[in-house]
Design an enzyme around this catalytic site. Structure first.
Site, PDB file in Angstrom:
ATOM      1  N   PRO A  35      22.469  26.350  41.520  1.00 50.08           N
ATOM      2  CA  PRO A  35      23.982  25.743  40.539  1.00 50.08           C
ATOM      3  C   PRO A  35      22.941  24.645  40.124  1.00 50.08           C
ATOM      4  O   PRO A  35      22.353  24.275  40.379  1.00 50.08           O
ATOM      5  CB  PRO A  35      24.255  24.751  41.665  1.00 50.08           C
ATOM      6  N   MET A  36      23.959  25.131  38.246  1.00 49.31           N
ATOM      7  CA  MET A  36      23.318  24.095  37.608  1.00 49.31           C
ATOM      8  C   MET A  36      25.041  24.106  36.578  1.00 49.31           C
ATOM      9  O   MET A  36      25.153  25.019  35.424  1.00 49.31           O
ATOM     10  CB  MET A  36      21.937  24.568  36.414  1.00 49.31           C
ATOM     11  N   CYS A 120      22.872  16.557  45.288  1.00 51.03           N
ATOM     12  CA  CYS A 120      22.896  15.815  43.532  1.00 51.03           C
ATOM     13  C   CYS A 120      22.524  14.095  44.239  1.00 51.03           C
ATOM     14  O   CYS A 120      23.838  14.141  44.352  1.00 51.03           O
ATOM     15  CB  CYS A 120      24.012  16.468  42.861  1.00 51.03           C
ATOM     16  N   LYS A 157      22.262  22.433  50.442  1.00 50.58           N
ATOM     17  CA  LYS A 157      21.300  21.915  49.250  1.00 50.58           C
ATOM     18  C   LYS A 157      21.022  20.461  49.327  1.00 50.58           C
ATOM     19  O   LYS A 157      21.896  19.603  49.005  1.00 50.58           O
ATOM     20  CB  LYS A 157      22.104  22.046  48.105  1.00 50.58           C
ATOM     21  N   ASN A 218      12.878  25.447  46.229  1.00 52.54           N
ATOM     22  CA  ASN A 218      14.139  24.598  45.151  1.00 52.54           C
ATOM     23  C   ASN A 218      12.635  23.471  44.627  1.00 52.54           C
ATOM     24  O   ASN A 218      12.078  22.531  45.136  1.00 52.54           O
ATOM     25  CB  ASN A 218      14.864  24.164  45.297  1.00 52.54           C
ATOM     26  N   GLY A 219      12.704  24.033  42.869  1.00 50.17           N
ATOM     27  CA  GLY A 219      11.615  22.990  41.864  1.00 50.17           C
ATOM     28  C   GLY A 219      10.625  23.488  41.625  1.00 50.17           C
ATOM     29  O   GLY A 219       9.696  23.591  42.096  1.00 50.17           O
ATOM     30  N   GLY A 242      16.667  27.447  38.838  1.00 50.35           N
ATOM     31  CA  GLY A 242      16.975  26.249  38.079  1.00 50.35           C
ATOM     32  C   GLY A 242      16.538  26.412  36.902  1.00 50.35           C
ATOM     33  O   GLY A 242      16.632  27.735  35.824  1.00 50.35           O
ATOM     34  N   ARG A 243      16.492  25.692  35.834  1.00 49.34           N
ATOM     35  CA  ARG A 243      15.890  25.769  34.260  1.00 49.34           C
ATOM     36  C   ARG A 243      14.282  27.148  34.038  1.00 49.34           C
ATOM     37  O   ARG A 243      14.850  27.273  32.729  1.00 49.34           O
ATOM     38  CB  ARG A 243      14.632  24.688  34.624  1.00 49.34           C
TER      39      ARG A 243
HETATM   40  C1  LIG Z   1      21.463  20.636  33.866  1.00 47.85           C
HETATM   41  C2  LIG Z   1      21.901  20.953  35.086  1.00 47.85           C
HETATM   42  C3  LIG Z   1      22.266  20.984  36.362  1.00 47.85           C
HETATM   43  C4  LIG Z   1      22.538  21.371  37.295  1.00 47.85           C
HETATM   44  N1  LIG Z   1      23.503  21.441  38.131  1.00 47.85           N
HETATM   45  C5  LIG Z   1      23.653  21.275  39.393  1.00 47.85           C
HETATM   46  C6  LIG Z   1      24.330  21.110  40.269  1.00 47.85           C
HETATM   47  O1  LIG Z   1      25.705  21.186  39.795  1.00 47.85           O
HETATM   48  N2  LIG Z   1      24.250  21.217  41.632  1.00 47.85           N
HETATM   49  C7  LIG Z   1      23.686  21.492  42.195  1.00 47.85           C
HETATM   50  O2  LIG Z   1      22.950  21.002  43.275  1.00 47.85           O
HETATM   51  N3  LIG Z   1      22.001  21.261  41.571  1.00 47.85           N
HETATM   52  C8  LIG Z   1      22.083  21.234  40.740  1.00 47.85           C
HETATM   53  N4  LIG Z   1      21.088  20.633  39.701  1.00 47.85           N
HETATM   54  C9  LIG Z   1      19.852  20.747  40.666  1.00 47.85           C
HETATM   55  C10 LIG Z   1      19.297  22.075  40.366  1.00 47.85           C
HETATM   56  O3  LIG Z   1      20.324  22.560  41.072  1.00 47.85           O
HETATM   57  C11 LIG Z   1      17.326  22.056  40.706  1.00 47.85           C
HETATM   58  O4  LIG Z   1      17.568  21.692  42.015  1.00 47.85           O
HETATM   59  C12 LIG Z   1      16.869  21.621  39.634  1.00 47.85           C
HETATM   60  O5  LIG Z   1      16.981  21.604  38.933  1.00 47.85           O
HETATM   61  C13 LIG Z   1      15.425  21.705  40.059  1.00 47.85           C
HETATM   62  O6  LIG Z   1      14.992  23.467  40.261  1.00 47.85           O
HETATM   63  P1  LIG Z   1      14.305  23.524  38.807  1.00 47.85           P
HETATM   64  O7  LIG Z   1      12.803  22.773  38.860  1.00 47.85           O
HETATM   65  O8  LIG Z   1      14.336  25.527  39.594  1.00 47.85           O
HETATM   66  O9  LIG Z   1      15.587  23.677  37.454  1.00 47.85           O
HETATM   67  C14 LIG Z   1      21.140  21.096  38.095  1.00 47.85           C
HETATM   68  C15 LIG Z   1      19.906  21.357  37.185  1.00 47.85           C
HETATM   69  C16 LIG Z   1      20.307  21.073  35.675  1.00 47.85           C
HETATM   70  C17 LIG Z   1      18.678  21.190  34.948  1.00 47.85           C
END
Ligand SMILES: Cc1cc2nc3c(=O)[nH]c(=O)nc-3n(C[C@H](O)[C@H](O)[C@H](O)COP(=O)(O)O)c2cc1C
Length: 337
Positions: A35-36, A120, A157, A218-219, A242-243
């Site tokens: 989720p992002m 979050c 999460k 995740n991460g 995510g990213r």
């Molecule tokens: C722009 C952005 C928006 C995000 N929005 C959410 C969200 O709506 N809900 C959530 O649980 N995490 C959110 N996250 C966190 C991501 O879901 C994820 O946990 C975090 O980016 C680490 O994973 P990654 O390294 O694969 O990006 C967000 C992260 C980013 C960068």
């Protein structure tokens, strides 16, 4: 990875048991789009589906207060095609917010699961005492309410907590499992830690060993090698990305092929994928909703180029989608010279 509904059968109210058809999700390969906010929308999901390898989608976080009044036809948060499945909608709620109308709405939207955001640390959630700021007892009550209100698989999460405290972390996760959560995603960072800090995949492993429900790690997964290392260190049942999936929407296909032997990777043409994303934005969103989302996507996608910051800043300064497409085209032409 199977997200079984067995626990749902035990926990659901007796009156509801017989009336409900219990779904058993098969999430194959066990790779989920995170989720992002502003990024995990229908256009990105369709792009990733075209490239292959993804097994599960999560929406960006949705307020339980707003969900019941959002129009799913035009709302960029809710619009979704049937191919975007299996699909968990992620909700966040403050301690005194009524989640039932939101759950009812998600049933109407044909959700295949509901994810509760408990990790979050964004300021907007602090104000509502939601996400990572939800007090322990409110989490327990919210999960109980959610469990009684839906036959769907519930996921949560989380991050690792405020400080590194194994006992507290495992007690929290056990409470979620005992409360009826069917799937747990653990982002391997503490509440206050920034994304530049290396995630603690080994700590995700501590959770994995303590619970019996499936765990997604995740991460910090940006490559196949990261995926392999993360799986090795965490022992998780699958990954949430995510990213890395915005930078490389074909990353799922690569991991599916190299780790799960379940998919091939199409030929990757980075400019073509960018323009396909623009087409999908045009297909899926009202005109005024497109440019902001392209800018956010470009911020990550530009990392594919040595001088990608020129692409990111060029698109950032554009006032229309056409202007952004032209800016991108001239950037791609220049780097090919
Ligand atoms: C722009 C952005 C928006 C995000 N929005 C959410 C969200 O709506 N809900 C959530 O649980 N995490 C959110 N996250 C966190 C991501 O879901 C994820 O946990 C975090 O980016 C680490 O994973 P990654 O390294 O694969 O990006 C967000 C992260 C980013 C960068």
């Amino acid at each position: 990875m199977y997200i079984s509904a067995d626990t749902v059968i035990q926990e659901a109210k007796p009156s509801n048991r017989l009336e409900r058809i219990l779904p058993v999700l098969e999430c194959q390969p066990p790779l989920a789009l995170a989720p992002m906010v502003g990024l995990s929308h229908s256009a990105l999901r369709l792009l990733i589906l075209e490239l292959g390898g993804v097994g599960l989608f999560f929406s960006e976080m949705l307020s339980v207060m707003r969900l019941p009044i959002e129009n799913e036809i035009v709302s960029p948060f809710l619009c979704r095609t049937p191919e975007e499945s299996p699909f968990f909608y992620q909700i966040f709620a403050g301690p005194n917010q009524d989640i039932i109308p939101a759950v009812e709405r998600l049933h109407l939207l044909n959700a295949q699961g509901i994810d509760l955001n408990l990790g979050c640390p964004a300021p907007v959630l602090r104000k509502q005492r939601a996400g990572a700021f939800m007090p322990f007892d409110s989490v327990r009550t919210t999960i109980a309410t959610l469990r009684a209100a839906t036959h769907l698989p519930i996921s949560a999460k989380i991050r690792l907590g405020k400080t590194l405290d194994k006992k507290a972390l495992l007690a929290f996760c056990k409470m979620l499992e005992d409360g009826g959560v069917n799937l747990l995603t653990v982002h391997g960072r503490l509440q206050g830690e920034k994304f530049c800090r290396k995630p603690r995949w080994d700590w995700i492993g501590k959770v994995k060993q303590a619970v019996t429900i499936p765990v997604l790690a995740n991460g910090g997964i940006f490559s196949v090698s990261d995926a392999k290392k993360c799986l090795e260190r965490s022992g998780a049942d699958g990954l949430m990305i995510g990213r890395g999936a915005v930078c490389k929407p074909w990353l799922f296909a690569e991991i599916a092929r190299d780790v799960y032997h379940s998919s091939s990777v199409p030929e990757i043409n980075i400019p073509d994928i960018y323009f396909r994303f623009i087409e999908l934005l045009q297909d899926r969103f009202l005109p005024e909703r497109r440019l902001g989302r392209l800018k956010q996507f470009t911020h990550y996608y530009s990392s594919n180029f040595l001088f990608g910051h020129h692409l990111a800043s060029g698109v950032q300064n554009c006032r229309t989608l056409d202007e952004a497409a032209e800016t991108a085209m001239s950037f791609f032409n220049k780097i090919q010279e």
